[in-house]
Scaffold this motif. Structure first.
Motif, PDB file in Angstrom:
ATOM      1  N   UNK A 282       0.994  -1.019   0.140  1.00 41.90           N
ATOM      2  CA  UNK A 282       0.009   0.237  -0.286  1.00 41.90           C
ATOM      3  C   UNK A 282       1.241   0.808   0.015  1.00 41.90           C
ATOM      4  N   UNK A 283       1.741   1.474   0.897  1.00 39.92           N
ATOM      5  CA  UNK A 283       2.699   2.782   0.960  1.00 39.92           C
ATOM      6  C   UNK A 283       3.214   2.852  -0.353  1.00 39.92           C
ATOM      7  N   UNK A 284       3.707   1.458  -0.955  1.00 41.54           N
ATOM      8  CA  UNK A 284       4.422   1.217  -2.591  1.00 41.54           C
ATOM      9  C   UNK A 284       3.635   1.833  -3.427  1.00 41.54           C
ATOM     10  N   UNK A 285       2.190   1.787  -3.564  1.00 43.49           N
ATOM     11  CA  UNK A 285       1.624   2.239  -4.458  1.00 43.49           C
ATOM     12  C   UNK A 285       0.941   3.719  -3.846  1.00 43.49           C
ATOM     13  N   UNK A 286       1.244   3.984  -2.531  1.00 44.30           N
ATOM     14  CA  UNK A 286       1.273   5.306  -2.886  1.00 44.30           C
ATOM     15  C   UNK A 286       2.236   6.256  -2.852  1.00 44.30           C
ATOM     16  N   UNK A 287       3.795   6.089  -2.854  1.00 41.65           N
ATOM     17  CA  UNK A 287       4.439   6.623  -3.297  1.00 41.65           C
ATOM     18  C   UNK A 287       4.653   6.894  -4.938  1.00 41.65           C
TER      19      UNK A 287
END
Length: 392
Positions: free
Chosen positions: A374-379
């Motif tokens: 999820x954090x990778x998608x946000x970044x």
């Protein structure tokens, strides 16, 4: 029971036809249908193949009359469908590394007509909003003069017909394995299901009998729905995909985690990183909307940059932390495996239903896998690395 299967390599023949886009020819919308069946296969392959041919013919006629899509259209007749969508899956495996760079969406026409009463739309959430506009414009095959939307609204609203992709659908692998937004439509009977799929009785005559001669009108309705959505995706300056859709899904998980905060903390587990990643993704999606709203979208270079970020969202949710060989359906929302949101939520529910079965080490790993993805998608959705302000 005796089984006399023999294992041997078989050549599959997928058949492709394309219409090249005028502005973004390297971005394409795929429409596909299974071509093979065990028996006559009216529902299993005949209807889908007929719809595929008619859509290809219609768009070709439009091009001959001066229309050129902004993005390319790819029409595919898949082989090996009866063996688990092998033709489509083999193609996905061969082009997996470039799909997230080029494929905008996939529409499956398999088993589109099993009746004419109830429409169900199995889709990636990114494509869900597209269906509403199409439903307004298409007449219901069973109710002359009334749009499909008008009947759907009486049944509780159009969102009630939108459902998650399921494992055996022709569209599932595109999203869960390939990271491409996908959709499949089904018209079904309210009173009873079509009983002859995968039998020698799956004939056009029996399907016509079930539909009381309305096969042509139901087929036209399905083709118009798909055609209108494909038209928007291939023509609109900015892709009409809802990048905020997954924020609500993660919000539901956050609410469940909040209910178990004390129990988790007593076990040395903190959901704070999930909350942080959810916030980052929601802000990134909102900021992208604001940036688009305040930009000159007629600028082709800028429009392409935005479209590239939008069309890769589904790919961002393919977990990079699990093996594609051991866990092929890596999507954290629509996939299968311990890394998915559904597996995490099911495990979390054990804290109340069966706390003795709750595995802290396993849950910590699940929480980490989901949060990292999820954090990778946000970044990634945030754009350039210098626009990312969350601390590491």
């Amino acid at each position: 029971m005796a089984v006399y299967n023999t294992m041997k390599p078989v050549l599959l023949n997928n058949i492709f036809a394309s219409i090249e886009g005028k502005v973004e020819p390297d971005h394409y919308i795929i429409i596909g249908a299974q071509r093979d069946s065990w028996g006559p296969g009216a529902v299993k392959s005949g209807v889908g193949t007929a719809l595929l041919m008619e859509l290809a013919r219609t768009f070709s006629n439009m091009v001959e009359n001066g229309f050129y899509p902004r993005r390319s259209l790819l029409f595919v007749s898949w082989d090996g469908g009866e063996f688990g969508n092998v033709g489509a899956t083999e193609w996905l495996e061969g082009y997996l590394t470039m799909l997230h760079l080029k494929a905008v969406a996939y529409f499956s026409l398999d088993q589109a007509i099993l009746g004419d009463d109830i429409l169900s739309v199995y889709t990636s959430p990114l494509l869900a909003d597209l269906i509403e506009g199409a439903l307004k414009q298409v007449e219901h095959p069973k109710h002359t003069g009334q749009s499909i939307l008008s009947l759907v609204q009486r049944q509780g609203g159009w969102r009630n017909i939108v459902k998650p992709l399921y494992l055996n659908s022709g569209a599932y692998s595109f999203t869960a394995f390939g990271g491409v937004p996908a959709m499949q439509l089904h018209f079904t009977e309210e009173a009873r299901s079509y009983p002859f799929v995968n039998t020698q009785l799956d004939s056009v005559g029996r399907l016509q009998e079930l539909l009381q001669g309305r096969l042509g009108s139901v087929g036209r309705a399905v083709a118009e729905l798909v055609g209108l959505m494909v038209l928007r995706l291939s023509h609109d300056q900015l892709l009409p995909l809802d990048v905020t859709c997954y924020s609500n899904t993660v919000q539901q998980l956050s609410s469940k985690l909040n209910q178990h905060t004390a129990q988790l903390q007593s076990r040395g587990l903190s959901p704070q990183w999930v909350f942080s990643a959810r916030g980052d993704y929601s802000r990134a999606a909102k900021n992208l909307h604001e940036a688009i709203k305040n930009s000159d979208i007629q600028d082709e270079r800028l429009a392409r940059l935005y479209n590239t970020r939008i069309m890769r969202v589904e790919y961002y949710f393919l977990s990079q932390y699990v093996s594609v060989v051991e866990t092929p359906f890596r999507h954290v929302f629509n996939g299968r495996g311990d890394h998915t949101l559904s597996a995490l939520a099911d495990h979390l529910s054990l804290l109340r239903s069966a706390p003795h079965l709750f595995d802290e080490a396993r849950f910590r790993r699940q929480l980490a896998l989901f949060t990292w993805t999820l954090q990778g998608a946000a970044n990634a959705l945030s754009g350039d690395v210098w626009n990312i302000d969350n601390p590491l």
